[in-house]
Design a protein around this motif. Structure first.
Motif, mmCIF file in Angstrom:
data_model
loop_
_atom_site.group_PDB
_atom_site.id
_atom_site.type_symbol
_atom_site.label_atom_id
_atom_site.label_comp_id
_atom_site.label_asym_id
_atom_site.label_seq_id
_atom_site.Cartn_x
_atom_site.Cartn_y
_atom_site.Cartn_z
ATOM 1 N N LEU A 79 0.770 -1.173 -0.161
ATOM 2 C CA LEU A 79 -0.001 -0.037 -0.009
ATOM 3 C C LEU A 79 0.832 1.346 0.101
ATOM 4 O O LEU A 79 0.412 2.317 -0.580
ATOM 5 N N GLU A 92 0.206 0.674 -4.538
ATOM 6 C CA GLU A 92 -0.947 -0.203 -4.636
ATOM 7 C C GLU A 92 -2.352 0.108 -3.937
ATOM 8 O O GLU A 92 -2.184 0.961 -2.548
ATOM 9 N N THR A 93 -3.581 -0.012 -4.385
ATOM 10 C CA THR A 93 -4.688 0.568 -3.578
ATOM 11 C C THR A 93 -5.420 -0.808 -2.782
ATOM 12 O O THR A 93 -5.013 -2.069 -3.470
ATOM 13 N N GLU A 147 -7.331 -3.216 -4.865
ATOM 14 C CA GLU A 147 -6.669 -4.150 -5.685
ATOM 15 C C GLU A 147 -6.171 -5.435 -4.724
ATOM 16 O O GLU A 147 -6.267 -6.431 -5.203
ATOM 17 N N ASN A 186 -14.447 -1.913 -4.040
ATOM 18 C CA ASN A 186 -13.875 -1.375 -5.092
ATOM 19 C C ASN A 186 -14.638 -0.071 -5.760
ATOM 20 O O ASN A 186 -14.201 0.935 -6.051
ATOM 21 N N GLU A 199 -14.361 2.705 -3.511
ATOM 22 C CA GLU A 199 -13.140 3.362 -3.611
ATOM 23 C C GLU A 199 -12.990 4.329 -4.806
ATOM 24 O O GLU A 199 -12.464 5.375 -4.877
#
Length: 334
Positions: free
Chosen positions: A244, A248-249, A252, A269, A272
């Motif tokens: 993170l 990266e989210t 994911e 998702n 987000e």
């Protein structure tokens, strides 16, 4: 914190945070608010920690720093949320979120206890009735001592085992036991999914409270996974921090993890990407709370039916054995 957390203890924690938030919103300072609560606290056990917290604030410490000086009385989840709220100037709002969070946890535990009460009663009745060979001696001959001794040899180890299991499963000290129980119960129809749903509901509620208070999403996921009470979720989220921080989210990560259902991944998702993560987490909390309650009710219905069938089969066996012996004795007389 107490050895075993009960719904009343969670409700008292919710009441404490709610009172502090209400008094701060009314324009009182932190010291004045805590002193007022100390005179009539949610529980008498709150007076000593409040004295310590008030003394530290008077010496110049922040509310968060003062809470940290009372040891394990305040969970790390609460400290992280309060610390972020103090920095962002949203302390009353965050304390209300904590109050709602603990009230939801208390209600969840109460609902679970209400659902399992009847099966527990059936198990006790079955243990009291069987073996039936002791009942005629108790009723017709008044031999209560033998009956009581036999039941104590069953109930005392049973209660002790349940107490030690509940005690061992509390907090970090029971991580190994919690993991074993989770792995053992996960394949059980309805029950395994219900427990996993409860953990996802707790995680969603905790993450929503943390994000709303201004805690970073990186720290928020780690704390929410701890608050979920599920070792599987905690293990799944533990390696995320470095990735993170690398860009990266969480969406994911959730999508790649087999621990999170597809529904959770899709809704998270969506929230987000759309910028409505708090609303998505609230919906996830409601959905998994309702779904786990439905599954638990279904499991309890089938479990109760199984207990009924076992009791009926045992009674039928006793009746058949009685008449078989009765007619056998008659036939031997011819």
């Amino acid at each position: 914190m107490p050895l075993i957390v009960t719904p009343n203890q969670l409700a008292r924690r919710a009441e404490f945070y709610s009172q502090v938030a209400a008094l701060l919103n009314a324009g009182m300072g932190m010291i004045q608010a805590l002193e007022m609560i100390r005179h009539k606290p949610p529980a008498s056990s709150y007076r000593a920690p409040l004295d310590h917290i008030i003394a530290n604030i008077k010496e110049g410490s922040t509310f968060t720093d003062s809470l940290m000086t009372v040891g394990r009385w305040v969970p790390s989840f609460d400290l992280a949320l309060i610390h972020a709220a103090e920095q962002s100037g949203r302390l009353p709002e965050s304390l209300r979120l904590l109050a709602e969070y603990y009230q939801q946890r208390a209600q969840l535990v109460r609902n679970f206890m209400a659902q399992v009460a009847y099966p527990v009663f059936l198990v006790h009745m079955a243990l009291l009735i069987f073996p039936t060979s002791l009942l005629p001696e108790l009723v017709w001959q008044g031999q209560a001592a033998q009956f009581i001794r036999q039941k104590l040899t069953v109930f005392v180890p049973l209660y002790l085992g349940v107490f030690l299991l509940a005690l061992g499963a509390q907090g970090r000290r029971g991580e190994h036991w919690r993991s074993l129980v989770e792995r053992f119960l996960r394949p059980v129809p309805a029950l395994g999914r219900a427990r996993h749903g409860m953990a996802l509901a707790r995680l969603s509620a905790a993450l929503e409270a943390l994000v709303s208070a201004g805690v970073s999403i990186v720290d928020g996921w780690q704390l929410a996974a701890d608050a979920s009470g599920s070792p599987a979720l905690r293990r799944a989220v533990a390696p995320w921090k470095a990735r993170l921080q690398a860009g990266e989210t969480p969406g994911e990560m959730v999508a790649r993890s087999a621990t999170f259902p597809e529904l959770f991944s899709n809704l998270y998702n969506t929230g987000e990407v759309s910028g409505q993560l708090d609303d998505a987490l609230k919906r996830l909390h409601r959905y998994y709370e309702e779904e786990s309650s439905r599954l638990m009710s279904a499991f309890i219905r089938w479990f109760s039916m199984l207990i009924y069938l076992l009791i009926a089969a045992a009674i039928g066996y006793q009746v058949i054995s009685f008449w078989k012996n009765y007619y056998g004795n008659i036939l031997q007389g011819f």
